[in-house]
Design a protein around this motif. Structure first.
Motif, mmCIF file in Angstrom:
data_model
loop_
_atom_site.group_PDB
_atom_site.id
_atom_site.type_symbol
_atom_site.label_atom_id
_atom_site.label_comp_id
_atom_site.label_asym_id
_atom_site.label_seq_id
_atom_site.Cartn_x
_atom_site.Cartn_y
_atom_site.Cartn_z
ATOM 1 N N CYS A 85 0.837 -1.196 0.000
ATOM 2 C CA CYS A 85 0.000 0.000 0.000
ATOM 3 C C CYS A 85 0.874 1.249 0.000
ATOM 4 C CB CYS A 85 -0.938 0.008 1.205
ATOM 5 S SG CYS A 85 -0.113 -0.178 2.801
ATOM 6 N N ASN A 86 0.274 2.353 -0.379
ATOM 7 C CA ASN A 86 0.963 3.636 -0.313
ATOM 8 C C ASN A 86 -0.048 4.724 0.005
ATOM 9 O OD1 ASN A 86 -0.398 4.012 -2.717
ATOM 10 N ND2 ASN A 86 1.420 3.816 -4.011
ATOM 11 N N LEU A 87 0.429 5.954 0.063
ATOM 12 C CA LEU A 87 -0.426 7.082 0.411
ATOM 13 C C LEU A 87 -0.752 7.903 -0.830
ATOM 14 C CD1 LEU A 87 1.332 8.219 3.715
ATOM 15 C CD2 LEU A 87 -0.773 6.900 3.495
ATOM 16 N N HIS A 88 -2.026 8.284 -0.951
ATOM 17 C CA HIS A 88 -2.478 9.137 -2.044
ATOM 18 C C HIS A 88 -2.882 10.493 -1.485
ATOM 19 C CE1 HIS A 88 -3.525 6.008 -5.404
ATOM 20 N NE2 HIS A 88 -2.286 5.909 -4.967
ATOM 21 N N LYS A 89 -2.467 11.541 -2.159
ATOM 22 C CA LYS A 89 -2.851 12.891 -1.745
ATOM 23 C C LYS A 89 -4.294 13.150 -2.165
ATOM 24 C CE LYS A 89 -1.632 16.904 0.045
ATOM 25 N NZ LYS A 89 -0.691 17.793 -0.666
ATOM 26 N N ASP A 90 -5.106 13.601 -1.220
ATOM 27 C CA ASP A 90 -6.513 13.907 -1.478
ATOM 28 C C ASP A 90 -6.762 15.343 -1.028
ATOM 29 O OD1 ASP A 90 -9.195 13.902 -1.960
ATOM 30 O OD2 ASP A 90 -9.727 12.507 -0.360
ATOM 31 N N LYS A 91 -6.577 16.274 -1.946
ATOM 32 C CA LYS A 91 -6.657 17.703 -1.644
ATOM 33 C C LYS A 91 -5.629 18.056 -0.568
ATOM 34 C CE LYS A 91 -11.484 18.164 -3.072
ATOM 35 N NZ LYS A 91 -12.864 18.563 -2.689
ATOM 36 N N LEU A 92 -6.080 18.351 0.655
ATOM 37 C CA LEU A 92 -5.147 18.760 1.703
ATOM 38 C C LEU A 92 -4.825 17.632 2.677
ATOM 39 C CD1 LEU A 92 -6.619 22.297 2.533
ATOM 40 C CD2 LEU A 92 -4.696 21.733 1.020
ATOM 41 N N SER A 93 -5.316 16.422 2.397
ATOM 42 C CA SER A 93 -5.100 15.303 3.316
ATOM 43 C C SER A 93 -4.621 14.081 2.535
ATOM 44 C CB SER A 93 -6.390 14.994 4.083
ATOM 45 O OG SER A 93 -7.443 14.719 3.178
ATOM 46 N N TRP A 94 -4.502 12.947 3.247
ATOM 47 C CA TRP A 94 -3.960 11.734 2.647
ATOM 48 C C TRP A 94 -4.876 10.543 2.906
ATOM 49 C CZ3 TRP A 94 0.626 11.987 -0.120
ATOM 50 C CH2 TRP A 94 1.352 13.178 0.018
ATOM 51 N N THR A 95 -4.893 9.621 1.945
ATOM 52 C CA THR A 95 -5.631 8.372 2.106
ATOM 53 C C THR A 95 -4.690 7.197 1.816
ATOM 54 O OG1 THR A 95 -6.373 8.384 -0.201
ATOM 55 C CG2 THR A 95 -7.819 9.416 1.428
ATOM 56 N N ILE A 96 -5.042 6.034 2.350
ATOM 57 C CA ILE A 96 -4.243 4.828 2.120
ATOM 58 C C ILE A 96 -4.814 4.071 0.927
ATOM 59 C CG2 ILE A 96 -3.623 2.565 3.052
ATOM 60 C CD1 ILE A 96 -3.441 3.811 5.793
ATOM 61 N N TYR A 97 -3.943 3.684 0.014
ATOM 62 C CA TYR A 97 -4.359 2.943 -1.172
ATOM 63 C C TYR A 97 -3.749 1.547 -1.136
ATOM 64 C CZ TYR A 97 -4.947 1.585 -6.068
ATOM 65 O OH TYR A 97 -5.285 0.911 -7.221
ATOM 66 N N ILE A 98 -4.609 0.517 -1.154
ATOM 67 C CA ILE A 98 -4.164 -0.872 -1.247
ATOM 68 C C ILE A 98 -3.959 -1.182 -2.725
ATOM 69 C CG2 ILE A 98 -4.658 -3.277 -0.680
ATOM 70 C CD1 ILE A 98 -4.486 -1.532 1.788
ATOM 71 N N LYS A 99 -2.745 -1.507 -3.098
ATOM 72 C CA LYS A 99 -2.410 -1.691 -4.512
ATOM 73 C C LYS A 99 -3.059 -2.943 -5.110
ATOM 74 C CE LYS A 99 2.118 0.563 -4.080
ATOM 75 N NZ LYS A 99 3.577 0.407 -4.292
ATOM 76 N N LYS A 100 -3.125 -2.958 -6.436
ATOM 77 C CA LYS A 100 -3.713 -4.077 -7.170
ATOM 78 C C LYS A 100 -3.053 -5.396 -6.795
ATOM 79 C CE LYS A 100 -4.463 -5.822 -11.874
ATOM 80 N NZ LYS A 100 -4.281 -5.550 -13.332
ATOM 81 N N SER A 101 -1.744 -5.379 -6.578
ATOM 82 C CA SER A 101 -1.016 -6.610 -6.261
ATOM 83 C C SER A 101 -1.469 -7.237 -4.945
ATOM 84 C CB SER A 101 0.489 -6.324 -6.196
ATOM 85 O OG SER A 101 0.775 -5.319 -5.230
ATOM 86 N N SER A 102 -2.116 -6.439 -4.078
ATOM 87 C CA SER A 102 -2.589 -6.949 -2.784
ATOM 88 C C SER A 102 -4.108 -6.920 -2.663
ATOM 89 C CB SER A 102 -1.981 -6.124 -1.642
ATOM 90 O OG SER A 102 -0.597 -6.349 -1.527
ATOM 91 N N ALA A 103 -4.797 -6.529 -3.734
ATOM 92 C CA ALA A 103 -6.253 -6.354 -3.660
ATOM 93 C C ALA A 103 -6.973 -7.663 -3.321
ATOM 94 C CB ALA A 103 -6.776 -5.784 -4.974
ATOM 95 N N LYS A 104 -6.633 -8.741 -4.009
ATOM 96 C CA LYS A 104 -7.291 -10.025 -3.751
ATOM 97 C C LYS A 104 -6.989 -10.518 -2.342
ATOM 98 C CE LYS A 104 -7.808 -14.717 -5.585
ATOM 99 N NZ LYS A 104 -7.387 -15.673 -6.656
#
Length: 254
Positions: free
Chosen positions: A205-224
């Motif tokens: 996973c990594n962090l995605h910028k969402d305007k002024l804050s951050w969200t956690i993104y679970i990558k495709k390789s770990s989605a299943k």
């Protein structure tokens, strides 16, 4: 059906020795009863089952809120959902009610007015107040009552059930992966949480910028892997959030 009840006796002298034990079962005439009535929060001292703590922590990572009562010495959990997620909210209510953590009063419907006079309907309930939940409030909230991430606590209590509650609260499908809304937390805390998700569950996973804050993104390789991890603990009506990775919906298409 067995109803687990909260501790109602003052056992503070041995509380530290009982943290990992199950809640007390009150037995009468060979049946177990859910205890109603007014019991002061200082007499609700725990200990709490591990599943209770994990569901609370999953909720706190999502939409849940711990309230330190101004007129008491305890803390209660407040949970609410939109009217679209009634089944999920009722599942949470039954989970806590069946374990003696809230009254038989059904969750309340509420109405709020958002921007542009948009009317918003939801449903909510709260648990009883427990002095033995104060440590969770102190762990998740600053003195200014701002929620933050106690990574030291999550290392122990964050498990698939807590992840499922968190995702049902604040998760969504995004592209080929999943997003966990973490907008209210600091970047430094989220970096540590990403490392924890990788080290404990092997999730990329990594962090995605969402305007002024951050969200956690679970990558495709770990989605299943992520979907398989949390789906057994999810309410059926919320499994649509897993998209093509949901075994529940795959079976429905056969």
């Amino acid at each position: 059906k067995i109803f687990c009840s909260k501790w109602i006796f003052n056992l503070s002298s041995i509380y530290s020795q009982l943290l990992n034990m199950s809640v007390l079962l009150i037995k009468l005439n060979k049946r177990f009863f859910h205890i109603e009535g007014k019991i002061h929060s200082h007499k609700r001292i725990g200990p709490h089952n591990l599943d209770i703590i994990q569901v609370i922590i999953g909720s706190l990572l999502g939409d849940g809120h711990l309230e330190k009562r101004s007129k008491g010495i305890g803390t209660r959990l407040i949970l609410e959902q939109t009217n679209q997620n009634v089944e999920y909210l009722m599942w949470l209510y039954k989970f806590f009610y069946n374990r003696g953590y809230c009254s038989s009063l059904k969750p309340k419907i509420f109405k709020r007015i958002r921007k542009n006079n948009v009317i918003y309907y939801g449903i909510k309930f709260n648990t009883y107040t427990f002095s033995s939940l104060n440590w969770l409030h102190e762990s998740f909230y600053t003195q200014e009552n701002i929620k933050h991430l106690p990574i030291y606590l999550l290392k122990y209590y964050l498990n698939p059930m807590a992840l499922a509650i968190w995702y049902m609260d604040d998760g969504s499908k995004l592209g080929s992966g999943f997003k966990l809304a973490t907008n209210c937390f600091k970047l430094s805390e989220l970096e540590k949480l990403c490392n924890l998700l990788h080290n404990k569950f092997k999730l990329n996973c990594n962090l995605h910028k969402d305007k002024l804050s951050w969200t956690i993104y679970i990558k495709k390789s770990s989605a299943k892997q992520f979907a398989n991890l949390i789906e057994p603990y999810m309410v059926d009506s919320m499994k649509y959030k897993l998209g093509i990775y949901s075994q529940y919906y795959k079976q429905g298409l056969k």
